[in-house]
Design an enzyme around this catalytic site. Sequence first.
Site, PDB file in Angstrom:
ATOM      1  N   GLU A   1      47.666 139.291  50.323  1.00 16.80           N
ATOM      2  CA  GLU A   1      46.922 140.487  49.923  1.00 16.80           C
ATOM      3  C   GLU A   1      45.428 140.211  49.718  1.00 16.80           C
ATOM      4  O   GLU A   1      44.726 141.001  49.089  1.00 16.80           O
ATOM      5  CB  GLU A   1      47.535 141.064  48.629  1.00 16.80           C
ATOM      6  CG  GLU A   1      49.037 141.353  48.708  1.00 16.80           C
ATOM      7  CD  GLU A   1      49.396 142.462  49.691  1.00 16.80           C
ATOM      8  OE1 GLU A   1      48.537 143.310  49.990  1.00 16.80           O
ATOM      9  OE2 GLU A   1      50.542 142.467  50.185  1.00 16.80           O
TER      10      GLU A   1
ATOM     11  N   VAL B   1      57.631 142.746  40.753  1.00 21.59           N
ATOM     12  CA  VAL B   1      56.548 143.027  41.703  1.00 21.59           C
ATOM     13  C   VAL B   1      56.871 144.363  42.348  1.00 21.59           C
ATOM     14  O   VAL B   1      58.001 144.567  42.816  1.00 21.59           O
ATOM     15  CB  VAL B   1      56.470 141.928  42.794  1.00 21.59           C
ATOM     16  CG1 VAL B   1      55.417 142.279  43.840  1.00 21.59           C
ATOM     17  CG2 VAL B   1      56.187 140.562  42.175  1.00 21.59           C
ATOM     18  N   PHE B   2      55.898 145.280  42.363  1.00 18.48           N
ATOM     19  CA  PHE B   2      56.117 146.594  42.965  1.00 18.48           C
ATOM     20  C   PHE B   2      55.374 146.669  44.294  1.00 18.48           C
ATOM     21  O   PHE B   2      54.167 146.408  44.355  1.00 18.48           O
ATOM     22  CB  PHE B   2      55.603 147.686  42.018  1.00 18.48           C
ATOM     23  CG  PHE B   2      55.755 149.085  42.561  1.00 18.48           C
ATOM     24  CD1 PHE B   2      56.962 149.758  42.485  1.00 18.48           C
ATOM     25  CD2 PHE B   2      54.684 149.737  43.152  1.00 18.48           C
ATOM     26  CE1 PHE B   2      57.105 151.046  42.980  1.00 18.48           C
ATOM     27  CE2 PHE B   2      54.797 151.033  43.656  1.00 18.48           C
ATOM     28  CZ  PHE B   2      56.022 151.681  43.566  1.00 18.48           C
ATOM     29  N   GLY B   3      56.098 147.038  45.346  1.00 18.67           N
ATOM     30  CA  GLY B   3      55.496 147.205  46.670  1.00 18.67           C
ATOM     31  C   GLY B   3      55.500 148.661  47.086  1.00 18.67           C
ATOM     32  O   GLY B   3      56.485 149.376  46.860  1.00 18.67           O
ATOM     33  N   TYR B   4      54.403 149.089  47.690  1.00 20.01           N
ATOM     34  CA  TYR B   4      54.309 150.484  48.164  1.00 20.01           C
ATOM     35  C   TYR B   4      53.856 150.540  49.619  1.00 20.01           C
ATOM     36  O   TYR B   4      53.709 151.623  50.181  1.00 20.01           O
ATOM     37  CB  TYR B   4      53.343 151.282  47.267  1.00 20.01           C
ATOM     38  CG  TYR B   4      51.964 150.680  47.239  1.00 20.01           C
ATOM     39  CD1 TYR B   4      51.649 149.667  46.348  1.00 20.01           C
ATOM     40  CD2 TYR B   4      50.989 151.085  48.148  1.00 20.01           C
ATOM     41  CE1 TYR B   4      50.396 149.074  46.361  1.00 20.01           C
ATOM     42  CE2 TYR B   4      49.735 150.499  48.159  1.00 20.01           C
ATOM     43  CZ  TYR B   4      49.454 149.501  47.263  1.00 20.01           C
ATOM     44  OH  TYR B   4      48.219 148.903  47.290  1.00 20.01           O
ATOM     45  N   GLY B   5      53.585 149.371  50.224  1.00 21.25           N
ATOM     46  CA  GLY B   5      53.144 149.311  51.618  1.00 21.25           C
ATOM     47  C   GLY B   5      54.059 148.375  52.388  1.00 21.25           C
ATOM     48  O   GLY B   5      55.280 148.572  52.415  1.00 21.25           O
ATOM     49  N   SER B   6      53.473 147.329  52.958  1.00 19.69           N
ATOM     50  CA  SER B   6      54.302 146.403  53.732  1.00 19.69           C
ATOM     51  C   SER B   6      55.347 145.726  52.848  1.00 19.69           C
ATOM     52  O   SER B   6      56.395 145.306  53.347  1.00 19.69           O
ATOM     53  CB  SER B   6      53.426 145.349  54.416  1.00 19.69           C
ATOM     54  OG  SER B   6      52.817 144.510  53.471  1.00 19.69           O
TER      55      SER B   6
HETATM   56  C1  SIN Z   1      52.020 146.634  48.953  1.00 14.75           C
HETATM   57  O1  SIN Z   1      52.805 146.684  49.898  1.00 14.75           O
HETATM   58  O2  SIN Z   1      52.421 146.855  47.800  1.00 14.75           O
HETATM   59  C2  SIN Z   1      50.577 146.272  49.112  1.00 14.75           C
HETATM   60  C3  SIN Z   1      49.928 146.773  50.345  1.00 14.75           C
HETATM   61  C4  SIN Z   1      50.427 146.130  51.613  1.00 14.75           C
HETATM   62  O3  SIN Z   1      50.538 144.898  51.686  1.00 14.75           O
HETATM   63  O4  SIN Z   1      50.739 146.861  52.560  1.00 14.75           O
END
Ligand code: SIN
Length: 177
Positions: free
Chosen positions: A86, A6-11
């Site tokens: 999400e 799983v790739f996260g770019y925000g929270s």
């Molecule tokens: C994420 O972090 O990859 C999705 C956007 C978020 O939940 O901030």
Amino acid sequence: MGSQWVFGYGSLVWRPAFPFAEQRPGYISGFWRRFWQGSTDHRGVPGAPGRVVTLVPARDGRTWGMAYRVEPDVLDEVLVQLDHREQGGYDRHELEVHDRDDRAFATALVYLARPDNPNYLGEAPLPEIAAQVRRSTGPSGPNPEYVLRLAEALEAMGVEDPHVDALAALVRAGRDG
Ligand code: SIN
């Protein structure tokens, strides 16, 4: 079924809040991270949305974040949890994640909010985005916390993201000023 990345770019960079076996910094190509998604369930409320990140397609784009490897025995439960978290406009995509040596090390699940979702806000001048962030709060907490924790997490990874860094500076300036 094997592990799932799983790739996260925000929270998900600074608060994954799900069990994982391994984590690796990485980037995905073809997108920029932008505070163009509205949040009515985490960092804002209906009628007064906050601003959170999504990925915007860009030919030369590159977005750094954190990849997590989730073991098969907890995967179903993690996906249910992430789909719920999400649900405010993001849907699932599969994208390749690369390491610092430009090697693709995973095909990961990425939650992406596209312009056709009802909470999408789109582009705005950065000072307007900063003002919206400063006045917004939601069930997960104040919107400035989201921006500043993301900026701090990226800095700790040695990642420069001009959009996030500039917004964090404006949000900080507004708080102190
Ligand atoms: C994420 O972090 O990859 C999705 C956007 C978020 O939940 O901030």
